[in-house]
Design a protein around this motif. Structure first.
Motif, mmCIF file in Angstrom:
data_model
loop_
_atom_site.group_PDB
_atom_site.id
_atom_site.type_symbol
_atom_site.label_atom_id
_atom_site.label_comp_id
_atom_site.label_asym_id
_atom_site.label_seq_id
_atom_site.Cartn_x
_atom_site.Cartn_y
_atom_site.Cartn_z
ATOM 1 N N PRO A 289 -15.246 59.743 -63.927
ATOM 2 C CA PRO A 289 -14.272 61.523 -64.055
ATOM 3 C C PRO A 289 -13.483 61.722 -63.022
ATOM 4 O O PRO A 289 -12.477 62.365 -62.996
ATOM 5 N N ASN A 290 -14.110 61.392 -61.746
ATOM 6 C CA ASN A 290 -13.588 61.526 -61.214
ATOM 7 C C ASN A 290 -12.291 60.802 -60.759
ATOM 8 O O ASN A 290 -10.746 61.078 -60.259
ATOM 9 N N SER B 78 -10.559 59.758 -63.510
ATOM 10 C CA SER B 78 -9.934 59.984 -64.397
ATOM 11 C C SER B 78 -8.970 61.525 -64.004
ATOM 12 O O SER B 78 -7.820 61.206 -64.559
ATOM 13 N N VAL B 79 -8.928 62.148 -62.876
ATOM 14 C CA VAL B 79 -8.338 62.892 -62.943
ATOM 15 C C VAL B 79 -7.651 62.312 -61.303
ATOM 16 O O VAL B 79 -6.078 62.922 -61.829
ATOM 17 N N LYS B 80 -8.211 61.304 -60.734
ATOM 18 C CA LYS B 80 -7.421 61.003 -59.550
ATOM 19 C C LYS B 80 -6.232 60.037 -60.281
ATOM 20 O O LYS B 80 -4.925 59.820 -59.445
ATOM 21 N N ASN C 106 -4.899 60.383 -63.867
ATOM 22 C CA ASN C 106 -4.405 61.478 -64.692
ATOM 23 C C ASN C 106 -4.609 60.796 -65.839
ATOM 24 O O ASN C 106 -3.595 60.556 -67.060
ATOM 25 N N ALA C 107 -5.503 60.141 -66.257
ATOM 26 C CA ALA C 107 -5.757 58.944 -67.353
ATOM 27 C C ALA C 107 -6.810 60.000 -67.836
ATOM 28 O O ALA C 107 -8.117 59.925 -67.826
#
Lengths: 323, 243
Positions: free
Chosen positions: A105-106, A108-110, A112-113
């Motif tokens: 999840p981390n 994914s945020v970094k 933008n995925a």
């Protein structure tokens, strides 16, 4: 362009789930005309790294950095993010295990995925990128569509098989830049469960419920597990009564498992329990109550008292296995 | 110290799951909604620790307010509802990260996963948006002076982590022993507690669900007589080819 897989090592070794990940990544790479790159953090032997080539990995990035000696979601994410950018990863895949679930999840945020957690099958379509995952605690599955350019997945253990695909593999060190003292959560102690196969790693699970009447009767459960090279686990009431440790609880609020064979001994099969085990390939149930819901989920059943049946079954299994 | 606890509004664990619109939408007819079981443990543990100002937060529409009121009845100090359809995990995480910044909180606690979408991703995404560390799937939680000591399960064992504030953690089994049941006084007081409604912050949708599939009906269970265990061994070997 590439498919990046995070190949976690456990004291320098890879587990079967890592090879599932490589095989899964390799199939997506074939379909998208890209290559599979693995990233691993810490010390792993050359032999172990070369083994990844057996399952289609073309490149391994080995990261060694003193800031990564302890597991920190934040620091590990920074390292994997830098690798993802360097190899222009389009799809980043983690195992759906404690560390994969924490890092994905981390990342994914970094980047933008979009993230699809706990996928159980190959994408049914690449454009739009559609994967199947479980929902409602295993009661159903759902098509899950990721619309961002980069996709992050975590792959459920034992849902994709290991496929050999011998590939020329190149191994190189990958330098990452991690500021010192980045993390504010730091492991101070690790306690490993001693010498036993863990519930999530085992291909066969022998599970005990209230029908066993008390912790003193667990010997027969452990015996069956030993014969079948299985791990032991239990239903929720059993862990709530502290007959067995909490990490053995399987079910909706415990561990969701998908072994090849699940043997339910004296478990009636409440809906929450079934939700956690219905991904098992074959379920065997032994219970006194012919109307117990576990028999609706089971493939093979015996109506009878586990305290009578299990010792007999153990003898028969032992004979069969020649142990 | 101020804690933000995310409260999921989810179907009761015993619910029969059905769908409408060609199996693309959850059918909420006759469904009882509850606080997510892990979020209930999260809130219970923080109440046991005591001395914290606890805000419960949910991203959802008006119907989730009854669930937030239940959390207030358990003993949370106040509540925030971000008024929006929770489109995906990234959107929800963004909202909570913004609420966190505005309220100057010291920690965020979520449940290990929601029991509907089973993502287990919101905690890590909140940490990503806030650029702080996260500890997921915590099975024990203590606050000792200015640090938290957290235990979590890892592959084949467990790990004890010391975390400095601020951080995000997600509560798994064991976080609290049993969920707290609100008493009458709590329920009465909850009516007067503050429930703030906030507009949503912008965040592009990254994922969406398509068709849901119910499992295929299982073939009938093959029964073996209790005095003929040998037959079971044979079936597992020859028919199921599993041993």
């Amino acid at each position: 362009m590439s498919i990046l897989i995070y190949t976690e090592n456990f004291e320098g070794k890879f587990k079967k789930s890592t090879f599932e990940l490589a095989s899964y990544g390799n199939e997506i790479a074939k379909r998208t005309g890209t290559e599979v790159v693995a990233i691993t953090i810490g010390k792993v032997s050359i032999d172990a790294l070369n083994e990844l080539g057996k399952y289609g990995v073309q490149k391994v990035l080995v990261v060694k950095n003193s800031e990564l000696n302890d597991f920190s979601v934040k620091a590990y994410s920074v390292a994997i993010e830098q690798a993802a950018k360097a190899v222009k990863a389009e799809v980043i895949i983690f195992g759906n295990n404690p560390s994969g679930r924490a890092i994905a999840p981390n990342i994914s945020v970094k980047l933008n995925a979009g993230l699809a957690p706990g996928v159980v099958d190959l994408p049914s379509s690449i454009k739009p990128f559609t994967v199947r995952k479980k929902a409602y605690s295993g009661k159903v599955t759902v098509d899950f569509v990721i619309s961002t350019d980069i996709k992050v997945l975590t792959l459920t253990q034992n849902s994709y098989k290991v496929i050999e695909s011998e590939t020329e593999i190149s191994i190189s060190n990958f330098d990452v830049n991690i500021p010192a003292g980045l993390y504010n959560a730091k492991p101070i102690k690790t306690v490993m469960n001693t010498g036993k196969l863990s519930v999530t790693d085992a291909d066969v699970l022998v599970s005990g419920g209230r029908g066993l009447k008390g912790p003193e009767n667990w010997k027969m459960v452990e015996e069956m597990a030993e014969i079948l090279n299985a791990a032991t686990c239990c239903s929720r009431p059993v862990s709530d009564l502290e007959w067995r440790p909490h990490h053995e609880h399987v079910g909706q609020t415990g561990k969701v498992v998908a072994p090849d064979l699940y043997i339910a001994l004296g478990i009636s099969g409440a809906v929450q329990h079934l939700a956690g085990v219905n991904g098992s390939k074959v379920i065997v149930a032994i219970n006194t109550d012919a109307d117990a819901p576990i028999f609706e989920a089971a493939d093979y059943g015996i109506i009878g008292d586990v305290l009578d049946v299990v010792p007999k079954l153990n003898t028969a299994l032992r004979q069969f296995k020649g142990k | 110290m101020k804690a933000l606890v995310c409260i999921g509004h989810v179907p009761d664990t015993t619910s029969k799951i059905k769908f409408t619109n060609n199996n693309t939408k959850f059918d909420s007819t006759d469904i009882q909604y509850i606080i997510g079981p892990y979020e209930e443990l999260a809130l219970t543990r923080l109440l046991e620790i005591g001395g914290l100002h606890i805000t419960v937060v949910n991203v959802g529409q008006k119907e989730t307010e009854t669930t937030l009121r239940k959390a207030l009845a358990m003993g949370a100090n106040d509540a925030v509802r971000v008024d929006a359809e929770p489109t995906d995990a990234m959107f929800v995480a963004k909202q909570i990260a913004e609420v966190f910044k505005i309220g100057n909180y010291d920690l965020v606690v979520t449940g290990k996963e929601s029991i509907d979408y089973n993502g287990g991703q919101v905690d890590g995404m909140i940490a990503g948006f806030l650029d702080i560390d996260s500890v997921s799937g915590a099975s024990k939680f203590e606050i000792i002076n200015d640090k938290a000591v957290i235990e979590r399960e890892i592959d084949g064992g467990r790990e004890i982590i010391e975390a400095k504030f601020p951080f995000v953690t997600s509560a798994g089994k064991g976080f609290a022993h049993e969920p707290k049941i609100p008493n009458m006084r709590g329920i009465m007081m909850a009516r007067r507690k503050k429930l703030k409604i906030m507009p949503a912050f912008e965040q592009e949708q990254a994922t969406k669900t398509g068709t849901f599939y119910l499992p295929d009906a299982k073939p009938k269970c093959k029964m073996v007589q209790a005095d003929n265990v040998q037959e079971l061994v044979t079936l597992l070997h020859e028919e199921a080819k599993i041993i």
